[in-house]
Design a protein around this motif. Sequence first.
Motif, short mmCIF file in Angstrom:
data_model
loop_
_atom_site.label_atom_id
_atom_site.label_comp_id
_atom_site.label_asym_id
_atom_site.label_seq_id
_atom_site.Cartn_x
_atom_site.Cartn_y
_atom_site.Cartn_z
N PRO A 1 0.83 -1.22 0.00
CA PRO A 1 0.00 0.00 0.00
C PRO A 1 0.86 1.27 0.00
O PRO A 1 0.46 2.29 -0.55
CB PRO A 1 -0.80 -0.10 1.31
CG PRO A 1 -0.74 -1.52 1.70
CD PRO A 1 0.55 -2.06 1.18
N ALA A 2 2.07 1.20 0.59
CA ALA A 2 2.95 2.37 0.66
C ALA A 2 3.48 2.79 -0.70
O ALA A 2 3.93 3.92 -0.88
CB ALA A 2 4.11 2.08 1.61
N LEU A 3 3.44 1.88 -1.69
CA LEU A 3 3.92 2.22 -3.03
C LEU A 3 3.11 3.33 -3.66
O LEU A 3 3.54 3.96 -4.62
CB LEU A 3 3.89 0.98 -3.95
CG LEU A 3 4.94 -0.09 -3.67
CD1 LEU A 3 4.69 -1.30 -4.57
CD2 LEU A 3 6.34 0.45 -3.92
N LYS A 4 1.93 3.57 -3.14
CA LYS A 4 1.06 4.60 -3.71
C LYS A 4 1.04 5.86 -2.86
O LYS A 4 0.31 6.79 -3.15
CB LYS A 4 -0.37 4.06 -3.84
CG LYS A 4 -0.50 2.99 -4.91
CD LYS A 4 -1.94 2.51 -4.99
CE LYS A 4 -2.13 1.51 -6.11
NZ LYS A 4 -3.42 0.85 -6.01
N THR B 1 12.36 0.85 -2.75
CA THR B 1 13.76 0.45 -2.58
C THR B 1 13.86 -0.82 -1.73
O THR B 1 14.60 -1.75 -2.06
CB THR B 1 14.55 1.61 -1.91
OG1 THR B 1 14.34 2.78 -2.70
CG2 THR B 1 16.03 1.31 -1.87
N LEU B 2 13.09 -0.87 -0.66
CA LEU B 2 13.10 -2.06 0.21
C LEU B 2 12.65 -3.31 -0.55
O LEU B 2 13.25 -4.37 -0.43
CB LEU B 2 12.17 -1.84 1.41
CG LEU B 2 12.73 -1.00 2.55
CD1 LEU B 2 11.61 -0.59 3.49
CD2 LEU B 2 13.82 -1.77 3.30
N LEU B 3 11.58 -3.16 -1.32
CA LEU B 3 11.05 -4.31 -2.06
C LEU B 3 12.00 -4.73 -3.18
O LEU B 3 12.30 -5.91 -3.35
CB LEU B 3 9.66 -4.00 -2.62
CG LEU B 3 8.54 -3.86 -1.59
CD1 LEU B 3 7.25 -3.39 -2.25
CD2 LEU B 3 8.29 -5.20 -0.89
N ALA B 4 12.49 -3.75 -3.95
CA ALA B 4 13.32 -4.08 -5.11
C ALA B 4 14.64 -4.73 -4.71
O ALA B 4 15.07 -5.70 -5.34
CB ALA B 4 13.58 -2.83 -5.94
N HIS B 5 15.28 -4.25 -3.65
CA HIS B 5 16.55 -4.85 -3.23
C HIS B 5 16.38 -6.27 -2.71
O HIS B 5 17.34 -7.00 -2.56
CB HIS B 5 17.23 -3.98 -2.15
CG HIS B 5 18.11 -2.92 -2.73
ND1 HIS B 5 19.09 -3.18 -3.65
CD2 HIS B 5 18.15 -1.58 -2.52
CE1 HIS B 5 19.70 -2.06 -3.98
NE2 HIS B 5 19.15 -1.06 -3.32
#
Length: 333
Positions: free
Chosen positions: A229-232, A241-245
């Motif tokens: 939800p924070a992506l929006k 950044t947290l998700l992609a890494h």
Amino acid sequence: MSVALELTRCPVCDAADVREIAGADDLTAEAEELWAFHTRRLRADTPAERLADRVAFSQRRPYRLVQCVECTLVYRNPRERDFELEKTYESEIIGEDVLQSLFETQRASYEAQAARLTDVAGRAGSGLEIGSYVGGFLAAARKHGWNFQGRDVNERANAFARKQGMEVACGTLEDLETRHRYRSVCIWNCLDQLPEPRRAVRLAAALLERGGVLAIRVPNGAFYAALRPALKRFMAPVARTLLAHNNLLTFPYRTGFTVRSLRRLLEDSGLVVVRTFGDSLVPIADQWTRRWARIEERGLKQLLRVPGAAGDAGAALSPWFEMYALRPGRGQS
Ligand SMILES: [Zn+2]
């Protein structure tokens, strides 16, 4: 290739009640963000296929992700039909240099996993790793006195592992025929890709001697569900950044286990969970990564490692986690 999709119930608890985590438009937007994320972090002279390595993962992007209301599992619904999925894996072609660099970059992480396994098991013995890939864990386990065999459907990776002196066979957990009972069965970074995780865990549990340990490492579906939800919102750059890494953006896995749902799956198979360990993804930076991005990745993963020591609660906050479970009975140490 056309993909056959089918609606499904929760593969862990069979409940039908779900809440949507990400829809088709959300996942398309995440794929674009993922591309931009890696483009910014790679040197301008990076070969195109190295960028593709990071973005085009073996697993197709989900159409829709849901979370089971009953056991909290995150999964694809609808999902691809099984036979389509295995084809994707067997045909995956990766260059020798990429396999070599994977073997090297994963060394330290596998070393730590082998140490944790030995600690939980009490002593080394014979072991089987499902999804052994280039053989990095097999090498680490050998150093700790284990006699592990690997099993993987990717013949190219198997050939590479044999060249490193590892004993590996081509196949899946389902087609394995043996009367041998192992001190440990490990499924690292692979249970999340299997079409029938419940069946896989039951088969793995049956291969253990009494007191033997099943060790599993998976991406944390709860971590993705919490940050999604924070992506929006205004925290979008941090969440991204947290998700992609941690290779969680677009969630390129079939099943997103949570601490609660994996514990349930293991206990349903008659196992006793003895340790949970939270972690982040193995490092992915290589010679093409810009310096600042390498520092960013290292710093971030160091920070995320802090909750690891705190068992279930710490693991629930980590992007990846491991769970160790014993087959009860005589021989338990
Ligand atoms: Zn469920």
